[in-house]
Design an enzyme around this catalytic site. Structure first.
Site, PDB file in Angstrom:
ATOM      1  N   ASN A  20      63.974  33.243  29.636  1.00 21.64           N
ATOM      2  CA  ASN A  20      63.332  31.916  29.541  1.00 21.64           C
ATOM      3  C   ASN A  20      63.638  31.082  30.780  1.00 21.64           C
ATOM      4  O   ASN A  20      62.769  30.366  31.279  1.00 21.64           O
ATOM      5  CB  ASN A  20      63.785  31.190  28.280  1.00 21.64           C
ATOM      6  CG  ASN A  20      62.994  31.617  27.061  1.00 21.64           C
ATOM      7  OD1 ASN A  20      61.806  31.304  26.964  1.00 21.64           O
ATOM      8  ND2 ASN A  20      63.618  32.352  26.169  1.00 21.64           N
ATOM      9  N   MET A  96      74.644  29.669  24.001  1.00 21.78           N
ATOM     10  CA  MET A  96      75.220  30.066  22.723  1.00 21.78           C
ATOM     11  C   MET A  96      76.469  29.255  22.353  1.00 21.78           C
ATOM     12  O   MET A  96      77.484  29.805  21.943  1.00 21.78           O
ATOM     13  CB  MET A  96      75.542  31.573  22.736  1.00 21.78           C
ATOM     14  CG  MET A  96      74.318  32.451  22.985  1.00 21.78           C
ATOM     15  SD  MET A  96      72.971  32.157  21.825  1.00 21.78           S
ATOM     16  CE  MET A  96      73.620  33.019  20.397  1.00 21.78           C
ATOM     17  N   ARG A  97      76.381  27.956  22.538  1.00 26.21           N
ATOM     18  CA  ARG A  97      77.463  27.079  22.083  1.00 26.21           C
ATOM     19  C   ARG A  97      76.838  25.992  21.210  1.00 26.21           C
ATOM     20  O   ARG A  97      75.798  25.425  21.584  1.00 26.21           O
ATOM     21  CB  ARG A  97      78.181  26.383  23.251  1.00 26.21           C
ATOM     22  CG  ARG A  97      78.796  27.286  24.280  1.00 26.21           C
ATOM     23  CD  ARG A  97      79.808  28.259  23.745  1.00 26.21           C
ATOM     24  NE  ARG A  97      80.975  27.656  23.123  1.00 26.21           N
ATOM     25  CZ  ARG A  97      81.822  28.318  22.330  1.00 26.21           C
ATOM     26  NH1 ARG A  97      81.599  29.585  22.045  1.00 26.21           N
ATOM     27  NH2 ARG A  97      82.866  27.716  21.823  1.00 26.21           N
ATOM     28  N   LEU A  99      76.581  22.328  20.010  1.00 21.47           N
ATOM     29  CA  LEU A  99      76.873  21.082  20.735  1.00 21.47           C
ATOM     30  C   LEU A  99      77.217  19.979  19.739  1.00 21.47           C
ATOM     31  O   LEU A  99      76.599  19.875  18.673  1.00 21.47           O
ATOM     32  CB  LEU A  99      75.654  20.682  21.565  1.00 21.47           C
ATOM     33  CG  LEU A  99      75.267  21.716  22.632  1.00 21.47           C
ATOM     34  CD1 LEU A  99      73.887  21.401  23.214  1.00 21.47           C
ATOM     35  CD2 LEU A  99      76.309  21.774  23.743  1.00 21.47           C
ATOM     36  N   HIS A 115      63.407  27.872  20.231  1.00 24.21           N
ATOM     37  CA  HIS A 115      63.925  28.594  19.060  1.00 24.21           C
ATOM     38  C   HIS A 115      62.882  29.623  18.616  1.00 24.21           C
ATOM     39  O   HIS A 115      61.689  29.306  18.522  1.00 24.21           O
ATOM     40  CB  HIS A 115      64.214  27.606  17.918  1.00 24.21           C
ATOM     41  CG  HIS A 115      64.814  28.279  16.732  1.00 24.21           C
ATOM     42  ND1 HIS A 115      66.127  28.731  16.711  1.00 24.21           N
ATOM     43  CD2 HIS A 115      64.285  28.626  15.535  1.00 24.21           C
ATOM     44  CE1 HIS A 115      66.366  29.308  15.547  1.00 24.21           C
ATOM     45  NE2 HIS A 115      65.267  29.255  14.815  1.00 24.21           N
ATOM     46  N   GLU A 180      57.483  32.675  24.147  1.00 28.17           N
ATOM     47  CA  GLU A 180      58.497  31.679  24.547  1.00 28.17           C
ATOM     48  C   GLU A 180      58.324  31.350  26.027  1.00 28.17           C
ATOM     49  O   GLU A 180      58.436  30.195  26.443  1.00 28.17           O
ATOM     50  CB  GLU A 180      59.911  32.216  24.296  1.00 28.17           C
ATOM     51  CG  GLU A 180      60.249  32.394  22.831  1.00 28.17           C
ATOM     52  CD  GLU A 180      61.663  32.911  22.605  1.00 28.17           C
ATOM     53  OE1 GLU A 180      62.555  32.650  23.422  1.00 28.17           O
ATOM     54  OE2 GLU A 180      61.876  33.593  21.590  1.00 28.17           O
TER      55      GLU A 180
HETATM   56  C1  GRF Z   1      65.636  33.494  23.040  1.00 31.46           C
HETATM   57  O1  GRF Z   1      65.344  34.306  21.940  1.00 31.46           O
HETATM   58  C2  GRF Z   1      65.551  32.054  22.626  1.00 31.46           C
HETATM   59  O2  GRF Z   1      64.564  31.817  21.683  1.00 31.46           O
HETATM   60  C3  GRF Z   1      66.906  31.827  22.025  1.00 31.46           C
HETATM   61  O3  GRF Z   1      67.783  32.552  22.860  1.00 31.46           O
HETATM   62  C4  GRF Z   1      67.093  33.638  23.455  1.00 31.46           C
HETATM   63  C5  GRF Z   1      67.292  33.562  24.936  1.00 31.46           C
HETATM   64  O4  GRF Z   1      66.731  34.663  25.609  1.00 31.46           O
HETATM   65  N1  GRF Z   1      67.185  30.415  21.934  1.00 31.46           N
HETATM   66  P1  GRF Z   1      66.703  34.708  27.192  1.00 31.46           P
HETATM   67  O5  GRF Z   1      68.167  34.686  27.648  1.00 31.46           O
HETATM   68  O6  GRF Z   1      65.940  33.538  27.677  1.00 31.46           O
HETATM   69  O7  GRF Z   1      66.053  36.004  27.539  1.00 31.46           O
END
Ligand code: GRF
Length: 219
Positions: A20, A96-97, A99, A115, A180
């Protein structure tokens, strides 16, 4: 060094591979995009998102949560780094924290999250497995403004994908991820261009009730 690029600065927070993040970097390379990516911040030393930043000539910063006694001191260091780099908006791209409320309030209406579900469905983890287990025929992803509750906040943009016969968690995840990469840059452009109005938990986008929803247009 002076920065000739006068567009508002966006910091992307990521913990992993950062596909992303890459979509945001690519979109913002177009000078017509209303913001620039000015910082990639991770809590994971060595995460691949840092390589992506480097390849794009964007500063990368590591704030390792394991170096801090608790969440508020970790977040104070993150916040300081964001402000040092002049960030005006924040994108959470697989950060992955969890907040705390204080940090979230400091970036009220200026922090976006992606998400992998059609919120308010399936907050939290394992969204693809849960959509399959529920027998859903439509699944998708959402970009929203961040509020203190997990995966909560005013919705900006959603993309739908079909759940196909024979789908596994992995095939469905890939189909959602490809969307995404489309909606995160679009949502960031809407917010940074001032096209999203927020009132309570509702949004209006260009004056129309949000969220905008993209339906599936094939692979
Ligand atoms: C994605 O599935 C997003 O929806 C979630 O975390 C993942 C991140 O993937 N919040 P990447 O590191 O952008 O490939």
């Amino acid at each position: 060094m002076t920065n000739a690029d006068q567009r508002p600065c966006v910091a992307v927070l990521a913990s992993g591979g950062g596909t992303n993040l890459q979509a945001l970097i690519d979109a913002a390379q177009d000078p017509a995009f209303p913001a620039r990516i000015g910082l990639v911040l991770t809590n994971m030393p060595g995460a691949y998102c840092l390589d992506r930043a480097k390849a794009a000539g964007i500063p990368g910063a590591v704030v390792d949560h394991r170096d801090y006694a608790d969440r508020p001191t970790f977040e104070a260091a993150v916040d300081l780094t964001l402000r040092d780099y002049g960030a005006e908006f924040v994108c959470l791209a697989g950060f992955m924290r969890i907040l705390t409320e204080g940090f979230v309030r400091a970036w009220h209406d200026r922090m976006l999250n992606i998400h992998p579900s059609l919120l308010p469905k399936y907050k939290g983890l394992h969204t693809h497995r849960r959509a399959l287990e529920a027998g859903d025929d439509v699944h998708g992803c959402t970009v929203h403004l961040v509020r203190p509750e997990l995966d909560d906040g005013p919705l900006i943009l959603q993309a739908e994908v079909p759940v196909l016969p024979g789908d596994t968690e992995e095939t469905l995840q890939q189909r959602v991820l490809s969307r995404e990469h489309v909606i995160f840059p679009q949502a960031l452009a809407l917010v940074t261009a001032g096209r999203v109005e927020v009132s309570g938990s509702e949004t209006r986008i260009d004056g129309e009730p949000g969220p905008l929803r993209l339906s599936w247009a094939g692979e």
